[in-house]
Design an enzyme around this catalytic site. Structure first.
Site, PDB file in Angstrom:
ATOM      1  N   CYS A  52      29.010   3.637 -15.388  1.00 16.20           N
ATOM      2  CA  CYS A  52      29.553   3.182 -16.787  1.00 16.20           C
ATOM      3  C   CYS A  52      30.160   4.264 -17.454  1.00 16.20           C
ATOM      4  O   CYS A  52      30.651   4.441 -18.814  1.00 16.20           O
ATOM      5  CB  CYS A  52      28.245   3.042 -17.569  1.00 16.20           C
ATOM      6  SG  CYS A  52      26.945   4.353 -17.953  1.00 16.20           S
ATOM      7  N   CYS A  55      27.992   9.431 -17.739  1.00 19.46           N
ATOM      8  CA  CYS A  55      27.377  11.042 -17.200  1.00 19.46           C
ATOM      9  C   CYS A  55      28.841  11.573 -17.773  1.00 19.46           C
ATOM     10  O   CYS A  55      28.581  13.072 -18.112  1.00 19.46           O
ATOM     11  CB  CYS A  55      27.439  11.258 -16.110  1.00 19.46           C
ATOM     12  SG  CYS A  55      25.791  10.232 -15.270  1.00 19.46           S
ATOM     13  N   CYS A 147      22.722   6.999 -10.686  1.00 18.23           N
ATOM     14  CA  CYS A 147      23.453   5.955  -9.964  1.00 18.23           C
ATOM     15  C   CYS A 147      23.895   6.790  -8.348  1.00 18.23           C
ATOM     16  O   CYS A 147      24.084   6.320  -7.377  1.00 18.23           O
ATOM     17  CB  CYS A 147      24.827   5.305 -10.359  1.00 18.23           C
ATOM     18  SG  CYS A 147      24.195   4.412 -11.905  1.00 18.23           S
ATOM     19  N   CYS A 187      20.216   9.266 -16.467  1.00 13.62           N
ATOM     20  CA  CYS A 187      20.914   8.107 -17.033  1.00 13.62           C
ATOM     21  C   CYS A 187      21.015   8.418 -18.395  1.00 13.62           C
ATOM     22  O   CYS A 187      20.426   7.630 -19.178  1.00 13.62           O
ATOM     23  CB  CYS A 187      20.325   6.757 -16.744  1.00 13.62           C
ATOM     24  SG  CYS A 187      21.412   5.413 -16.860  1.00 13.62           S
ATOM     25  N   HIS A 225       5.905  14.423 -18.495  1.00 13.22           N
ATOM     26  CA  HIS A 225       4.207  14.544 -18.479  1.00 13.22           C
ATOM     27  C   HIS A 225       3.609  15.952 -18.621  1.00 13.22           C
ATOM     28  O   HIS A 225       3.152  16.557 -19.287  1.00 13.22           O
ATOM     29  CB  HIS A 225       3.561  13.824 -17.510  1.00 13.22           C
ATOM     30  CG  HIS A 225       2.194  13.629 -17.517  1.00 13.22           C
ATOM     31  ND1 HIS A 225       1.838  12.739 -18.737  1.00 13.22           N
ATOM     32  CD2 HIS A 225       1.133  13.844 -17.022  1.00 13.22           C
ATOM     33  CE1 HIS A 225       0.396  12.732 -18.516  1.00 13.22           C
ATOM     34  NE2 HIS A 225      -0.079  13.583 -17.639  1.00 13.22           N
ATOM     35  N   CYS A 228       4.888  17.602 -21.856  1.00 12.84           N
ATOM     36  CA  CYS A 228       5.342  16.605 -23.024  1.00 12.84           C
ATOM     37  C   CYS A 228       4.298  17.251 -24.305  1.00 12.84           C
ATOM     38  O   CYS A 228       3.193  17.887 -24.211  1.00 12.84           O
ATOM     39  CB  CYS A 228       4.708  15.368 -22.719  1.00 12.84           C
ATOM     40  SG  CYS A 228       4.839  14.235 -23.873  1.00 12.84           S
ATOM     41  N   CYS A 248      -0.384   9.394 -27.215  1.00 17.55           N
ATOM     42  CA  CYS A 248       0.193   9.364 -25.931  1.00 17.55           C
ATOM     43  C   CYS A 248       0.891   8.028 -25.894  1.00 17.55           C
ATOM     44  O   CYS A 248       0.234   7.019 -26.225  1.00 17.55           O
ATOM     45  CB  CYS A 248      -0.717   9.698 -24.906  1.00 17.55           C
ATOM     46  SG  CYS A 248      -0.020   9.376 -23.228  1.00 17.55           S
ATOM     47  N   CYS A 254       5.136   4.551 -21.272  1.00 12.20           N
ATOM     48  CA  CYS A 254       5.834   5.846 -20.748  1.00 12.20           C
ATOM     49  C   CYS A 254       5.685   6.243 -19.138  1.00 12.20           C
ATOM     50  O   CYS A 254       4.663   6.271 -18.738  1.00 12.20           O
ATOM     51  CB  CYS A 254       5.113   6.997 -21.598  1.00 12.20           C
ATOM     52  SG  CYS A 254       5.945   8.646 -21.373  1.00 12.20           S
ATOM     53  N   CYS A 263      13.669  17.661 -19.770  1.00 10.38           N
ATOM     54  CA  CYS A 263      13.962  17.238 -21.214  1.00 10.38           C
ATOM     55  C   CYS A 263      13.107  17.602 -22.481  1.00 10.38           C
ATOM     56  O   CYS A 263      13.531  17.871 -23.499  1.00 10.38           O
ATOM     57  CB  CYS A 263      13.727  15.522 -21.185  1.00 10.38           C
ATOM     58  SG  CYS A 263      15.099  14.616 -20.342  1.00 10.38           S
ATOM     59  N   CYS A 275      13.725  11.553 -26.112  1.00 17.45           N
ATOM     60  CA  CYS A 275      13.021  10.167 -26.225  1.00 17.45           C
ATOM     61  C   CYS A 275      11.651  10.337 -26.843  1.00 17.45           C
ATOM     62  O   CYS A 275      11.463   9.527 -27.756  1.00 17.45           O
ATOM     63  CB  CYS A 275      12.924   9.561 -24.685  1.00 17.45           C
ATOM     64  SG  CYS A 275      14.513   9.627 -24.040  1.00 17.45           S
ATOM     65  N   CYS A 282       9.092   7.545 -22.124  1.00 11.32           N
ATOM     66  CA  CYS A 282      10.153   8.094 -21.251  1.00 11.32           C
ATOM     67  C   CYS A 282      10.333   6.998 -20.148  1.00 11.32           C
ATOM     68  O   CYS A 282       9.267   6.170 -19.498  1.00 11.32           O
ATOM     69  CB  CYS A 282       9.749   9.199 -20.481  1.00 11.32           C
ATOM     70  SG  CYS A 282      10.648   9.562 -18.860  1.00 11.32           S
ATOM     71  N   CYS A 285      14.199   8.308 -16.336  1.00  5.37           N
ATOM     72  CA  CYS A 285      15.495   7.746 -15.945  1.00  5.37           C
ATOM     73  C   CYS A 285      16.056   8.717 -14.875  1.00  5.37           C
ATOM     74  O   CYS A 285      17.286   8.554 -14.181  1.00  5.37           O
ATOM     75  CB  CYS A 285      16.656   7.803 -17.177  1.00  5.37           C
ATOM     76  SG  CYS A 285      17.109   9.553 -17.843  1.00  5.37           S
TER      77      CYS A 285
HETATM   78  S1  SF4 Z   1       3.812  10.443 -23.973  1.00  3.66           S
HETATM   79 FE1  SF4 Z   1       4.392  10.102 -21.805  1.00  3.66          FE
HETATM   80  S2  SF4 Z   1       5.016  12.111 -20.865  1.00  3.66           S
HETATM   81 FE2  SF4 Z   1       3.748  12.428 -22.773  1.00  3.66          FE
HETATM   82  S3  SF4 Z   1       1.800  12.876 -22.194  1.00  3.66           S
HETATM   83 FE3  SF4 Z   1       1.949  10.607 -22.889  1.00  3.66          FE
HETATM   84  S4  SF4 Z   1       2.504   9.639 -20.587  1.00  3.66           S
HETATM   85 FE4  SF4 Z   1       2.683  11.795 -20.390  1.00  3.66          FE
HETATM   86  S1  SF4 Z   2      14.040   8.719 -20.164  1.00  2.00           S
HETATM   87 FE1  SF4 Z   2      12.688  10.382 -19.750  1.00  2.00          FE
HETATM   88  S2  SF4 Z   2      13.999  11.687 -18.142  1.00  2.00           S
HETATM   89 FE2  SF4 Z   2      15.351  10.122 -18.928  1.00  2.00          FE
HETATM   90  S3  SF4 Z   2      16.276  11.167 -20.725  1.00  2.00           S
HETATM   91 FE3  SF4 Z   2      14.337  10.336 -21.665  1.00  2.00          FE
HETATM   92  S4  SF4 Z   2      12.593  11.592 -21.582  1.00  2.00           S
HETATM   93 FE4  SF4 Z   2      14.379  12.485 -20.220  1.00  2.00          FE
END
Ligand code: SF4
Ligand code: SF4
Length: 319
Positions: A52, A55, A147, A187, A225, A228, A248, A254, A263, A275, A282, A285
């Site tokens: 697309c 990137c 991709c 992505c 994770h 996070c 969470c 997630c 990230c 995100c 999440c 991606c």
């Molecule tokens: S929000 Fe997602 S990445 Fe963050 S602690 Fe919970 S499961 Fe893990």
């Molecule tokens: S989906 Fe997950 S890995 Fe992808 S940009 Fe968001 S937090 Fe980062």
């Protein structure tokens, strides 16, 4: 073409490393690599398959070095299908000349169709006919985005075009992968991960990578994770039940435990947000399984409490 001086390059290398939560040692390497590229000693040829162009757009979101510095002073970009002004026969000539001359890094964005050749054409020919020479002549190949790294959305279940990743294509063509191909999934892929990887390759050659995924350890060693900011909720088993809740986000789908990237440190859009901080689960991606199953929604209600040893099999409900 080099307008930035030594001090600029050192600052940008340090900033790139700091923004990604890396050490000053990495900053020195990035500075050396940016210097090599800016001086035209490391040319970058960018080609694109089924993608697309997200990137490429993400690259324009780079910060310190920003997009203007990247494109006008830093990246010795031979050709880019979206950003280059040159098109048509002139572009084809530039690409062929560089491929014949060798001595370039190939950045490849998108997947490659292998069973529907007409799905992606270059100079009126199937990409799969043109690409082997470009892959063969490159000093190193960077697969840009999920991709290119793993097949991603073009290779999702059904896969009418026979879309494959760069690695699968190289293996099908009998081209050497080890020590040459680096995967930078996402992505889109994070601009700083991409710039850092290209700079590292220009300065020191092939980086330390995950032996299975071929992702550079400096950017992809930890899971979302692991780092996070909502991890303390996970530990106390405090889960958000609906969007906007504290807690969470695991029960909202997630996939942070399955996504390896930085990230939480780098965030997105110049550190403005990302995100999970925005309250969105999440979607993993950067994972090799991203968007591969047609019946797997990005966000979902998940009634099951998994543990931190949550696996891809758990995600697919087959364990
Ligand atoms: S929000 Fe997602 S990445 Fe963050 S602690 Fe919970 S499961 Fe893990
Ligand atoms: S989906 Fe997950 S890995 Fe992808 S940009 Fe968001 S937090 Fe980062």
């Amino acid at each position: 073409m080099q307008n930035c001086n030594r001090r600029d390059v050192l600052r940008m290398g340090a900033s790139l490393a700091a923004g990604m939560g890396l050490s000053a040692w990495h900053g020195d390497i990035f500075a050396k690599g940016l210097d090599e590229i800016a001086a035209g000693r490391a040319k970058v040829l960018w080609l694109e398959g089924m993608s697309c162009s997200g990137c490429s757009v993400s690259l324009l979101n780079a910060e310190d070095p920003g997009p203007v510095e990247v494109l006008t002073e830093l990246i010795s970009l031979v050709y880019h299908p979206v950003l280059s002004a040159i098109q048509g026969a002139d572009a084809v000539e530039v690409i062929h000349k560089q491929v014949e001359g060798g001595d370039y890094l190939l950045a490849f964005e998108g997947a490659i169709p292998t069973t529907m050749p007409g799905a992606c054409l270059m100079e009126g020919k199937p990409l799969a006919e043109i690409l082997p020479a470009a892959l063969r002549g490159a000093k190193a190949v960077v697969a840009v985005g999920t991709c290119a790294s793993f097949g991603g959305i073009p290779a999702a279940e059904g896969n009418l075009t026979g879309a494959v990743s760069v690695r699968q294509f190289m293996e099908q063509q009998g081209l050497p992968v080890e020590g040459r191909l680096v995967n930078c999934p996402g992505c889109p892929t994070h601009p700083q991960s991409l710039l850092g990887t290209v700079a590292y390759v220009a300065a020191k050659g092939y980086p330390p990578v995950d032996p299975t995924l071929l992702t550079p350890n400096m950017f992809y060693a930890h899971s979302v994770h692991d780092e996070c900011p909502r991890f303390h909720y996970w530990e106390k088993r405090v889960f958000a039940e609906k969007f906007g809740d504290e807690g969470c986000l695991f029960k909202l789908g997630c996939l942070g435990p399955l996504s390896h990237t930085n990230c939480p440190r780098s965030q997105w859009n110049s550190g403005a947000n990302w995100c999970i901080r925005a309250g969105a689960p999440c979607t993993a991606c950067t994972s090799e399984n991203f968007a591969r199953k047609r019946d797997f929604p990005f966000y979902r209600k998940c009634e099951t409490y998994y543990t931190a040893s949550y696996t891809e099999a758990d995600r697919q409900g087959v364990s």
